[in-house]
Design a protein around this motif. Structure first.
Motif, PDB file in Angstrom:
ATOM      1  N   GLU A  71       0.760  -1.173   0.162  1.00 36.13           N
ATOM      2  CA  GLU A  71       0.007  -0.063  -0.046  1.00 36.13           C
ATOM      3  C   GLU A  71       0.736   1.221   0.027  1.00 36.13           C
ATOM      4  O   GLU A  71       1.763   1.580   0.838  1.00 36.13           O
ATOM      5  CB  GLU A  71      -0.609  -0.031   1.297  1.00 36.13           C
ATOM      6  CG  GLU A  71      -1.976   1.068   1.239  1.00 36.13           C
ATOM      7  CD  GLU A  71      -2.559   1.059   2.563  1.00 36.13           C
ATOM      8  OE1 GLU A  71      -3.596   1.960   2.721  1.00 36.13           O
ATOM      9  OE2 GLU A  71      -2.534   0.268   3.754  1.00 36.13           O
ATOM     10  N   THR A  73       0.372   4.691   0.842  1.00 33.47           N
ATOM     11  CA  THR A  73      -0.857   5.374   1.530  1.00 33.47           C
ATOM     12  C   THR A  73      -1.106   6.719   1.161  1.00 33.47           C
ATOM     13  O   THR A  73      -2.203   7.093   1.344  1.00 33.47           O
ATOM     14  CB  THR A  73      -0.418   5.467   3.137  1.00 33.47           C
ATOM     15  OG1 THR A  73       0.849   6.144   3.299  1.00 33.47           O
ATOM     16  CG2 THR A  73      -0.418   3.763   3.903  1.00 33.47           C
ATOM     17  N   PHE A  74      -0.227   7.541   0.732  1.00 29.23           N
ATOM     18  CA  PHE A  74      -0.640   8.910   0.315  1.00 29.23           C
ATOM     19  C   PHE A  74      -0.182   9.218  -1.224  1.00 29.23           C
ATOM     20  O   PHE A  74       0.843   9.142  -1.731  1.00 29.23           O
ATOM     21  CB  PHE A  74       0.441  10.057   1.272  1.00 29.23           C
ATOM     22  CG  PHE A  74       0.128  11.140   0.880  1.00 29.23           C
ATOM     23  CD1 PHE A  74       0.687  12.007   0.280  1.00 29.23           C
ATOM     24  CD2 PHE A  74      -0.762  11.844   1.962  1.00 29.23           C
ATOM     25  CE1 PHE A  74       0.790  13.606  -0.102  1.00 29.23           C
ATOM     26  CE2 PHE A  74      -0.941  13.367   1.875  1.00 29.23           C
ATOM     27  CZ  PHE A  74      -0.436  13.961   0.755  1.00 29.23           C
ATOM     28  N   THR A  75      -1.313   9.718  -1.828  1.00 31.09           N
ATOM     29  CA  THR A  75      -1.249   9.898  -3.363  1.00 31.09           C
ATOM     30  C   THR A  75      -1.746  11.104  -3.514  1.00 31.09           C
ATOM     31  O   THR A  75      -2.410  12.005  -2.676  1.00 31.09           O
ATOM     32  CB  THR A  75      -1.794   8.756  -4.113  1.00 31.09           C
ATOM     33  OG1 THR A  75      -3.313   8.482  -3.854  1.00 31.09           O
ATOM     34  CG2 THR A  75      -0.876   7.344  -3.889  1.00 31.09           C
ATOM     35  N   TYR A  76      -1.767  11.686  -4.771  1.00 31.73           N
ATOM     36  CA  TYR A  76      -2.216  12.962  -5.296  1.00 31.73           C
ATOM     37  C   TYR A  76      -3.665  13.285  -4.986  1.00 31.73           C
ATOM     38  O   TYR A  76      -4.088  14.326  -4.766  1.00 31.73           O
ATOM     39  CB  TYR A  76      -2.162  12.979  -6.787  1.00 31.73           C
ATOM     40  CG  TYR A  76      -2.947  12.141  -7.602  1.00 31.73           C
ATOM     41  CD1 TYR A  76      -4.423  12.263  -7.927  1.00 31.73           C
ATOM     42  CD2 TYR A  76      -2.841  10.470  -7.950  1.00 31.73           C
ATOM     43  CE1 TYR A  76      -5.222  11.349  -8.467  1.00 31.73           C
ATOM     44  CE2 TYR A  76      -3.558   9.690  -8.437  1.00 31.73           C
ATOM     45  CZ  TYR A  76      -4.718   9.961  -9.093  1.00 31.73           C
ATOM     46  OH  TYR A  76      -5.555   9.159  -9.585  1.00 31.73           O
ATOM     47  N   ASP A  77      -4.578  12.215  -4.529  1.00 26.57           N
ATOM     48  CA  ASP A  77      -5.974  12.305  -4.274  1.00 26.57           C
ATOM     49  C   ASP A  77      -6.279  11.935  -3.001  1.00 26.57           C
ATOM     50  O   ASP A  77      -7.424  11.996  -2.276  1.00 26.57           O
ATOM     51  CB  ASP A  77      -6.967  11.784  -5.175  1.00 26.57           C
ATOM     52  CG  ASP A  77      -6.619  10.202  -5.241  1.00 26.57           C
ATOM     53  OD1 ASP A  77      -5.753   9.689  -4.376  1.00 26.57           O
ATOM     54  OD2 ASP A  77      -7.499   9.411  -5.656  1.00 26.57           O
ATOM     55  N   LEU A  78      -5.064  11.903  -1.979  1.00 26.84           N
ATOM     56  CA  LEU A  78      -5.464  11.602  -0.810  1.00 26.84           C
ATOM     57  C   LEU A  78      -5.914  10.222  -0.595  1.00 26.84           C
ATOM     58  O   LEU A  78      -6.417   9.848   0.614  1.00 26.84           O
ATOM     59  CB  LEU A  78      -6.047  12.696  -0.061  1.00 26.84           C
ATOM     60  CG  LEU A  78      -5.405  14.144  -0.019  1.00 26.84           C
ATOM     61  CD1 LEU A  78      -6.388  14.901   0.784  1.00 26.84           C
ATOM     62  CD2 LEU A  78      -3.946  14.201   0.315  1.00 26.84           C
ATOM     63  N   ARG A  79      -5.946   9.493  -1.492  1.00 24.75           N
ATOM     64  CA  ARG A  79      -6.377   7.914  -1.192  1.00 24.75           C
ATOM     65  C   ARG A  79      -5.482   7.279  -1.478  1.00 24.75           C
ATOM     66  O   ARG A  79      -4.369   7.284  -2.472  1.00 24.75           O
ATOM     67  CB  ARG A  79      -7.610   7.776  -2.230  1.00 24.75           C
ATOM     68  CG  ARG A  79      -8.835   8.706  -1.943  1.00 24.75           C
ATOM     69  CD  ARG A  79      -9.759   8.418  -2.991  1.00 24.75           C
ATOM     70  NE  ARG A  79     -10.557   7.322  -2.707  1.00 24.75           N
ATOM     71  CZ  ARG A  79     -11.496   6.705  -3.676  1.00 24.75           C
ATOM     72  NH1 ARG A  79     -11.620   7.436  -4.807  1.00 24.75           N
ATOM     73  NH2 ARG A  79     -11.795   5.481  -3.559  1.00 24.75           N
ATOM     74  N   PRO A  80      -5.109   6.200  -0.864  1.00 24.78           N
ATOM     75  CA  PRO A  80      -3.879   5.081  -1.206  1.00 24.78           C
ATOM     76  C   PRO A  80      -4.118   4.459  -2.436  1.00 24.78           C
ATOM     77  O   PRO A  80      -5.231   4.369  -2.938  1.00 24.78           O
ATOM     78  CB  PRO A  80      -4.094   4.169   0.040  1.00 24.78           C
ATOM     79  CG  PRO A  80      -5.159   4.651   0.646  1.00 24.78           C
ATOM     80  CD  PRO A  80      -5.721   5.518   0.156  1.00 24.78           C
ATOM     81  N   THR A  81      -3.085   4.048  -3.033  1.00 28.18           N
ATOM     82  CA  THR A  81      -2.741   3.124  -4.224  1.00 28.18           C
ATOM     83  C   THR A  81      -2.484   1.765  -3.734  1.00 28.18           C
ATOM     84  O   THR A  81      -1.440   1.728  -2.796  1.00 28.18           O
ATOM     85  CB  THR A  81      -1.957   3.573  -5.239  1.00 28.18           C
ATOM     86  OG1 THR A  81      -2.141   4.878  -5.752  1.00 28.18           O
ATOM     87  CG2 THR A  81      -1.653   2.637  -6.170  1.00 28.18           C
ATOM     88  N   ARG A 113      -9.406  -0.383   2.737  1.00 25.47           N
ATOM     89  CA  ARG A 113      -8.251   0.943   3.167  1.00 25.47           C
ATOM     90  C   ARG A 113      -8.585   2.250   2.493  1.00 25.47           C
ATOM     91  O   ARG A 113      -7.888   3.145   2.705  1.00 25.47           O
ATOM     92  CB  ARG A 113      -6.881   0.307   2.593  1.00 25.47           C
ATOM     93  CG  ARG A 113      -6.367  -1.115   3.014  1.00 25.47           C
ATOM     94  CD  ARG A 113      -6.025  -1.275   4.477  1.00 25.47           C
ATOM     95  NE  ARG A 113      -5.044  -0.268   4.710  1.00 25.47           N
ATOM     96  CZ  ARG A 113      -4.672  -0.013   6.060  1.00 25.47           C
ATOM     97  NH1 ARG A 113      -5.380  -0.503   6.913  1.00 25.47           N
ATOM     98  NH2 ARG A 113      -3.623   0.702   6.130  1.00 25.47           N
TER      99      ARG A 113
END
Length: 173
Positions: A71, A73-81, A113
């Motif tokens: 995981e 945890t922090f991506t451009y849309d504040l949702r994990p990848t 998640r």
């Protein structure tokens, strides 16, 4: 169809997981570099703060396949990848729905998640895998090209630029 279950792996699954992981390493042509052992897999996957999540497909007390996820945890849309690192089903258990069950378990976990996406790589030339993933809704991502840096290139880059590292040039406190 096999009567099977898919569940999160447990530490006691490690001895049965390693041969499956070696089979995948052989198929993907990195068996000579495969360095995972029971101790390392247990430490990385089943520690209090695991580095990955593993799901297994089991039938009649035999592990037939597995999926490894990580995981970001922090991506451009504040949702994990969620990144599917490995998905493997033993050859004698393929075409019985186990791969789909494993991927569905990963998708359910990703949803818990709050993941915004699931990503993975497919070995070039593995058309069976491509058809499998496309059948389940996956699509190739033509926007991105996968890159890698091996150990020696990583070491060379780190060494080459260490003089420019601000922390290396900072005055002692």
């Amino acid at each position: 169809m096999l009567s099977s279950c898919v569940r999160e792996a447990r530490a006691e699954d490690v001895p049965a997981l390693l041969p499956l992981m070696r089979e995948l390493a052989r198929f993907e042509d990195y068996l000579e570099d495969f360095a995972v052992d029971e101790e390392q897999l247990t430490a990385r996957a089943f520690a209090p703060e695991p580095q990955c999540r593993i799901f297994v497909a089991q039938a009649s007390e035999r592990l037939l396949g597995y999926a490894v996820t990580q995981e970001l945890t922090f991506t451009y849309d504040l949702r994990p990848t969620v990144r599917l690192k490995e998905l493997y089903v033993a050859p004698d258990a393929r075409s019985q729905g186990l791969g789909e069950q494993l991927l569905a378990a990963v998708a359910r976990w990703a949803k818990t998640r709050g993941a915004g996406r699931l990503k993975w790589d497919v070995l070039a030339g593995n058309q069976k895998a491509e058809r499998f993933y496309q059948r389940l809704g996956g699509q190739p991502d033509a926007k991105w090209i996968a890159y890698t840096m091996d150990h020696s290139a990583l070491a060379a880059l780190a060494e080459h630029h260490c003089a420019a590292d601000c922390s290396a040039n900072a005055a002692p406190a």
